[in-house]
Design a protein around this motif. Structure first.
Motif, PDB file in Angstrom:
ATOM      1  N   LEU A   1       0.836  -1.207   0.000  1.00 16.44           N
ATOM      2  CA  LEU A   1       0.000   0.000   0.000  1.00 16.44           C
ATOM      3  C   LEU A   1       0.867   1.253   0.000  1.00 16.44           C
ATOM      4  CD1 LEU A   1      -2.901  -0.972   2.459  1.00 16.44           C
ATOM      5  CD2 LEU A   1      -2.637  -1.443   0.017  1.00 16.44           C
ATOM      6  N   VAL A   2       2.011   1.200   0.705  1.00 14.80           N
ATOM      7  CA  VAL A   2       2.945   2.341   0.688  1.00 14.80           C
ATOM      8  C   VAL A   2       3.419   2.600  -0.735  1.00 14.80           C
ATOM      9  CG1 VAL A   2       5.217   3.159   1.450  1.00 14.80           C
ATOM     10  CG2 VAL A   2       3.703   1.999   3.069  1.00 14.80           C
ATOM     11  N   ALA A   3       3.748   1.508  -1.465  1.00 13.36           N
ATOM     12  CA  ALA A   3       4.221   1.652  -2.846  1.00 13.36           C
ATOM     13  C   ALA A   3       3.135   2.248  -3.741  1.00 13.36           C
ATOM     14  CB  ALA A   3       4.670   0.285  -3.373  1.00 13.36           C
ATOM     15  N   ILE A   4       1.886   1.812  -3.540  1.00 17.22           N
ATOM     16  CA  ILE A   4       0.782   2.348  -4.351  1.00 17.22           C
ATOM     17  C   ILE A   4       0.610   3.840  -4.074  1.00 17.22           C
ATOM     18  CG2 ILE A   4      -1.719   2.271  -4.709  1.00 17.22           C
ATOM     19  CD1 ILE A   4      -1.552  -0.760  -4.127  1.00 17.22           C
ATOM     20  N   MET A   5       0.715   4.251  -2.803  1.00 18.20           N
ATOM     21  CA  MET A   5       0.564   5.673  -2.460  1.00 18.20           C
ATOM     22  C   MET A   5       1.678   6.508  -3.088  1.00 18.20           C
ATOM     23  SD  MET A   5      -2.227   5.958  -0.948  1.00 18.20           S
ATOM     24  CE  MET A   5      -1.982   7.719  -0.800  1.00 18.20           C
ATOM     25  N   MET A   6       2.902   5.951  -3.154  1.00 19.44           N
ATOM     26  CA  MET A   6       3.996   6.687  -3.799  1.00 19.44           C
ATOM     27  C   MET A   6       3.711   6.870  -5.277  1.00 19.44           C
ATOM     28  SD  MET A   6       7.502   5.299  -2.014  1.00 19.44           S
ATOM     29  CE  MET A   6       8.484   6.494  -2.939  1.00 19.44           C
ATOM     30  N   HIS A   7       3.141   5.825  -5.895  1.00 20.01           N
ATOM     31  CA  HIS A   7       2.783   5.931  -7.309  1.00 20.01           C
ATOM     32  C   HIS A   7       1.685   6.981  -7.511  1.00 20.01           C
ATOM     33  CE1 HIS A   7       2.526   4.465 -11.455  1.00 20.01           C
ATOM     34  NE2 HIS A   7       1.219   4.665 -11.340  1.00 20.01           N
TER      35      HIS A   7
ATOM     36  N   MET B   1       3.731  10.567  -0.330  1.00 26.50           N
ATOM     37  CA  MET B   1       4.673   9.766   0.454  1.00 26.50           C
ATOM     38  C   MET B   1       4.101   9.554   1.851  1.00 26.50           C
ATOM     39  SD  MET B   1       8.349  11.317  -0.713  1.00 26.50           S
ATOM     40  CE  MET B   1       8.010  12.917  -0.025  1.00 26.50           C
ATOM     41  N   VAL B   2       3.764   8.307   2.170  1.00 24.03           N
ATOM     42  CA  VAL B   2       3.142   7.962   3.447  1.00 24.03           C
ATOM     43  C   VAL B   2       3.834   6.729   4.000  1.00 24.03           C
ATOM     44  CG1 VAL B   2       0.978   7.363   4.593  1.00 24.03           C
ATOM     45  CG2 VAL B   2       0.931   8.833   2.574  1.00 24.03           C
ATOM     46  N   THR B   3       4.114   6.726   5.302  1.00 20.53           N
ATOM     47  CA  THR B   3       4.675   5.517   5.927  1.00 20.53           C
ATOM     48  C   THR B   3       3.533   4.589   6.327  1.00 20.53           C
ATOM     49  OG1 THR B   3       4.636   6.415   8.169  1.00 20.53           O
ATOM     50  CG2 THR B   3       6.595   6.872   6.841  1.00 20.53           C
ATOM     51  N   ALA B   4       3.874   3.342   6.638  1.00 19.07           N
ATOM     52  CA  ALA B   4       2.848   2.337   6.930  1.00 19.07           C
ATOM     53  C   ALA B   4       2.098   2.641   8.224  1.00 19.07           C
ATOM     54  CB  ALA B   4       3.479   0.952   7.005  1.00 19.07           C
ATOM     55  N   THR B   5       2.774   3.247   9.199  1.00 16.50           N
ATOM     56  CA  THR B   5       2.146   3.475  10.509  1.00 16.50           C
ATOM     57  C   THR B   5       1.651   4.904  10.703  1.00 16.50           C
ATOM     58  OG1 THR B   5       4.329   3.949  11.446  1.00 16.50           O
ATOM     59  CG2 THR B   5       3.519   1.689  11.628  1.00 16.50           C
ATOM     60  N   GLN B   6       1.791   5.733   9.699  1.00 16.99           N
ATOM     61  CA  GLN B   6       1.388   7.140   9.805  1.00 16.99           C
ATOM     62  C   GLN B   6      -0.127   7.291   9.676  1.00 16.99           C
ATOM     63  OE1 GLN B   6       3.539   9.737   7.144  1.00 16.99           O
ATOM     64  NE2 GLN B   6       1.765  11.064   6.868  1.00 16.99           N
ATOM     65  N   SER B   7      -0.726   8.102  10.550  1.00 19.27           N
ATOM     66  CA  SER B   7      -2.150   8.414  10.417  1.00 19.27           C
ATOM     67  C   SER B   7      -2.359   9.245   9.159  1.00 19.27           C
ATOM     68  CB  SER B   7      -2.640   9.206  11.634  1.00 19.27           C
ATOM     69  OG  SER B   7      -2.571   8.419  12.797  1.00 19.27           O
ATOM     70  N   VAL B   8      -3.337   8.842   8.361  1.00 21.62           N
ATOM     71  CA  VAL B   8      -3.559   9.555   7.092  1.00 21.62           C
ATOM     72  C   VAL B   8      -4.972  10.120   7.062  1.00 21.62           C
ATOM     73  CG1 VAL B   8      -1.857   8.241   5.768  1.00 21.62           C
ATOM     74  CG2 VAL B   8      -4.181   7.379   5.972  1.00 21.62           C
ATOM     75  N   SER B   9      -5.178  11.066   6.166  1.00 20.21           N
ATOM     76  CA  SER B   9      -6.447  11.776   6.101  1.00 20.21           C
ATOM     77  C   SER B   9      -7.533  10.916   5.456  1.00 20.21           C
ATOM     78  CB  SER B   9      -6.289  13.072   5.302  1.00 20.21           C
ATOM     79  OG  SER B   9      -6.031  12.771   3.939  1.00 20.21           O
ATOM     80  N   GLU B  10      -8.770  11.378   5.631  1.00 16.86           N
ATOM     81  CA  GLU B  10      -9.910  10.682   5.050  1.00 16.86           C
ATOM     82  C   GLU B  10      -9.800  10.640   3.530  1.00 16.86           C
ATOM     83  OE1 GLU B  10     -14.793  11.229   4.880  1.00 16.86           O
ATOM     84  OE2 GLU B  10     -13.630  12.116   6.521  1.00 16.86           O
ATOM     85  N   ASP B  11      -9.360  11.750   2.916  1.00 16.76           N
ATOM     86  CA  ASP B  11      -9.227  11.808   1.452  1.00 16.76           C
ATOM     87  C   ASP B  11      -8.213  10.786   0.952  1.00 16.76           C
ATOM     88  OD1 ASP B  11     -11.088  13.807   1.338  1.00 16.76           O
ATOM     89  OD2 ASP B  11      -9.614  15.441   1.278  1.00 16.76           O
ATOM     90  N   THR B  12      -7.110  10.629   1.703  1.00 17.92           N
ATOM     91  CA  THR B  12      -6.074   9.661   1.306  1.00 17.92           C
ATOM     92  C   THR B  12      -6.614   8.241   1.360  1.00 17.92           C
ATOM     93  OG1 THR B  12      -4.331  11.119   2.124  1.00 17.92           O
ATOM     94  CG2 THR B  12      -3.767   8.800   1.847  1.00 17.92           C
ATOM     95  N   LEU B  13      -7.346   7.905   2.442  1.00 17.52           N
ATOM     96  CA  LEU B  13      -7.922   6.565   2.568  1.00 17.52           C
ATOM     97  C   LEU B  13      -8.902   6.269   1.437  1.00 17.52           C
ATOM     98  CD1 LEU B  13      -8.579   6.505   6.432  1.00 17.52           C
ATOM     99  CD2 LEU B  13      -6.802   5.228   5.200  1.00 17.52           C
TER     100      LEU B  13
ATOM    101  N   SER C   1       0.534  17.789   5.222  1.00 17.91           N
ATOM    102  CA  SER C   1       0.273  17.058   3.991  1.00 17.91           C
ATOM    103  C   SER C   1       1.583  16.884   3.238  1.00 17.91           C
ATOM    104  CB  SER C   1      -0.733  17.837   3.143  1.00 17.91           C
ATOM    105  OG  SER C   1      -0.916  17.194   1.923  1.00 17.91           O
ATOM    106  N   SER C   2       1.822  15.691   2.722  1.00 15.55           N
ATOM    107  CA  SER C   2       3.142  15.426   2.144  1.00 15.55           C
ATOM    108  C   SER C   2       3.052  14.922   0.709  1.00 15.55           C
ATOM    109  CB  SER C   2       3.892  14.403   3.000  1.00 15.55           C
ATOM    110  OG  SER C   2       3.093  13.254   3.185  1.00 15.55           O
ATOM    111  N   SER C   3       2.111  15.446  -0.054  1.00 13.55           N
ATOM    112  CA  SER C   3       2.066  15.061  -1.454  1.00 13.55           C
ATOM    113  C   SER C   3       3.285  15.656  -2.149  1.00 13.55           C
ATOM    114  CB  SER C   3       0.784  15.563  -2.121  1.00 13.55           C
ATOM    115  OG  SER C   3       0.816  16.970  -2.253  1.00 13.55           O
TER     116      SER C   3
END
Length: 613
Positions: free
Chosen positions: A41-47, A51-63, A394-396
């Motif tokens: 899932l981390v790799a898909i988010m980078m694509h 850039m998101v780590t596996a344990t980082q809380s992410v926003s509703e839009d990202t999910l 936000s780290s896009s």
């Protein structure tokens, strides 16, 4: 079934399947729901450009974006829904009386006093409960919420009324709004000599939104220029029509200072409640209600003023209130008297909680300490995830490139700590309303009650420099040492408006540094030399400190400043230029001022930036 995901990374496809995730969930949480490897899932988010780590809380839009990519319908559960599901898992229903109509009994009305600043709300409550609340409050403004129960006689029968004391200035809109939500009836205080003001209409809006009846207390009728009829006429425009004008709203003329007609006001509150409200609750069930206020007491630990809304709260009950839990060790009323139990509409101070709950948090009695701890732990985990989500920027990739071009990120992060939860909530609400355009933003990443801790300083460091605001609190020693060592900015306030003004100034880039004058040294003129094209030079002896070239200077003669705002333009030792000359040495000093005399003193000083208090 595995199918190729974006960028060749393997991840399961959802085929429209719905998954529910809490706010602040991480990619690891997502992966557990769908049986995938978090790394994929981390790799898909980078694509996808983030850039998101596996344990980082992410926003509703990202999910939701990740769910869309993998053909899952992601539903992010709101905190309210998550909390309701949590309680349902323990077979607890919050907000409803158990049993039928035969189990309900009459309860006292809960009243909130509202109105414009300086119209006498606190003095009216003083008159009602004969206690001085104003004394000791910064700026004379009510800073905290309290709750009190009083008795009055109506038609020969003793009746009780519970008053919630909400602060009265516009910065406390959030607290006043919450007060209206937790009460049955509002007493609107309007000064007879001042009439309807902006905060009067604001209070009416809050009461109307909460759907509660209003009793108008026309205060200060003893003052010169008082015109109660004008107040009645003005309020007609806002839908509050007095009974004598054919309306339904009760108006009572009072004087809080002279204690005039206070009994009449209490009677009107009871009559309005009887006429318009059917106030009943079941006292024979585990207690439920709301926290009105909470703070950390040095001798007693975490304390909370709670309003019992249904059921009966007893000493020894296992209680959970927001993220806090514990066993009720003792209960005190507004006079400090110990109580064994508190029924519906009774406000009490509860001792025995493990942490400080937030103002407005619901509380409920559960069967044992284990259940209370489990509920509180789950709520704490949810709160921590929300804090982590707020603290992360936000780290896009797109935004990172923009930040690099700009050289910085125009966002002010704040950590709020205060003495009581109501003040912290009001401060946060006021700060978030500051609007200085789209170029800068403000985010509160944590709010809490009690001293500033090492954890607060660490959160500031982790979030790349969040400013810590202490409202009527100070840091613990190890926290202060860490903040000094790491350069974390901690600011202290005792009046809420100073904090609002400084934060607004900081957002606008107007927070100018303060400077203080620091004396470098003094020199006494012993002889005067005339130098062509330069002017008079003072042959001097440095009597204290140092004299520096290009430093600011002033000329003092017989203790009187002859000329200020001078500069040491020339400084020589014999025939050589010098950058500085120390105490006990001779030198030639030129300050661009020719009217110098023997025995004049040249003071040399500089302006240094002073840390803001």
């Amino acid at each position: 079934m595995q199918a190729p995901a974006v960028g060749g990374v393997q991840a399961p496809r959802g085929h429209g399947k719905t998954i529910r995730l809490p706010q602040g969930a991480s990619l690891t949480d997502f992966a557990e729901k769908i049986g995938a490897n978090p790394a994929s899932l981390v790799a898909i988010m980078m694509h996808l450009g983030e850039m998101v780590t596996a344990t980082q809380s992410v926003s509703e839009d990202t999910l939701k974006a990740l769910g869309l990519e993998l053909d899952f319908d992601v539903q992010v559960v709101s905190p309210e829904d998550e909390d309701r599901e949590l309680l349902e898992s323990f077979d607890i229903e919050y907000g409803e009386d158990e049993g039928g109509e035969e189990n309900l009994q009459s309860r006292p009305p809960v009243v909130t006093v509202m109105g414009h600043v300086d119209h006498g709300k606190t003095k009216l409550l003083d008159a009602i409960r004969s206690a001085n609340v104003v004394a000791g409050e910064a700026g004379g403004i009510t800073q905290h919420i309290g709750a009190y129960q009083v008795e009055t006689e109506v038609d020969g029968e003793d009746r009780k009324i519970t008053f919630i004391d909400t602060p009265g200035h516009e910065a406390f809109t959030a607290m006043r709004a919450r007060g209206a939500d937790t009460t049955d009836l509002v007493v609107l205080v309007v000064a007879a000599d001042d009439g309807v003001k902006p905060q009067t209409t604001e209070a009416i809006d809050h009461a109307t939104a909460a759907g509660v009846p209003i009793v108008v207390a026309v205060n200060k009728i003893d003052k010169e220029g008082a015109d109660p009829q004008r107040v009645r006429a003005q309020l007609t425009e806002y839908g509050l029509v007095a009974e004598e004008y054919g309306g339904t709203t009760q108006f009572v003329d009072v004087s809080a200072r002279e204690r005039i007609n206070i009994d009449g006001l209490l009677e009107s509150v009871i009559l309005t409640a009887d006429a318009e409200l059917d106030l009943k609750a079941n006292p024979d069930m585990p207690a439920q209600g709301s926290a009105i206020e909470a703070h950390l007491d040095k001798g007693r630990g975490a304390t909370a003023t709670v309003l019992v809304q249904r059921g009966t709260l007893r000493v020894g009950d296992s209680i959970v209130c927001g993220v806090a839990h514990g066993r009720v060790r003792a209960m005190l009323d507004e006079n400090g008297t110990n109580l064994d139990e508190a029924g519906p509409s009774r406000p009490v101070l509860v001792l025995g909680l493990t942490a400080v709950p937030g103002a407005g948090d619901n509380f409920l009695v559960v069967e044992d300490d284990r259940v209370a701890r489990q509920i509180a732990d789950k709520r704490t985990a949810r709160k921590r995830n929300a804090e982590l989500l707020r603290s992360r920027k936000s780290s896009s990739l797109e935004e990172l490139f923009k930040d690099l071009e700009r050289g910085e990120r125009d966002e002010l992060l704040l950590i709020l700590k205060g003495d009581v939860s109501g003040s912290v909530e009001a401060l946060e609400d006021s700060l978030l309303k500051i609007d200085v355009g789209e170029e800068v933003a403000l985010r509160v990443i944590r709010r809490g009650v009690g001293a500033i801790t090492q954890d607060d300083v660490n959160l500031s460091l982790a979030s790349e420099g969040a400013v810590i605001i202490g409202f009527n609190v100070r840091p613990e020693r190890n926290a202060q040492e860490l903040a000094d060592r790491e350069g974390v900015d901690i600011r202290y306030y005792s009046v809420i408006y100073q904090a609002i003004e400084e934060v607004e100034a900081a957002l606008k880039g107007m927070l100018k540094p303060e400077f203080e004058e620091v004396q470098l040294g003094t020199a006494q003129i012993r002889e005067i030399f005339k130098v062509p094209r330069i002017g008079n030079i003072g042959g001097s002896m440095v009597t204290s400190g140092i004299i520096q070239r290009n430093a600011k200077a002033r000329l003092v003669r017989d203790g009187v400043v002859v000329s200020d705002n001078l500069t040491v333009s020339s400084l020589r030792r014999f025939k050589d230029d010098a950058t500085e000359v120390r105490e006990g040495f001779e030198c030639g000093i030129g300050v661009g001022y020719n009217d110098i005399k023997v025995d004049d003193v040249i003071e040399c000083f500089e302006m240094r930036e002073k840390p803001r208090a």
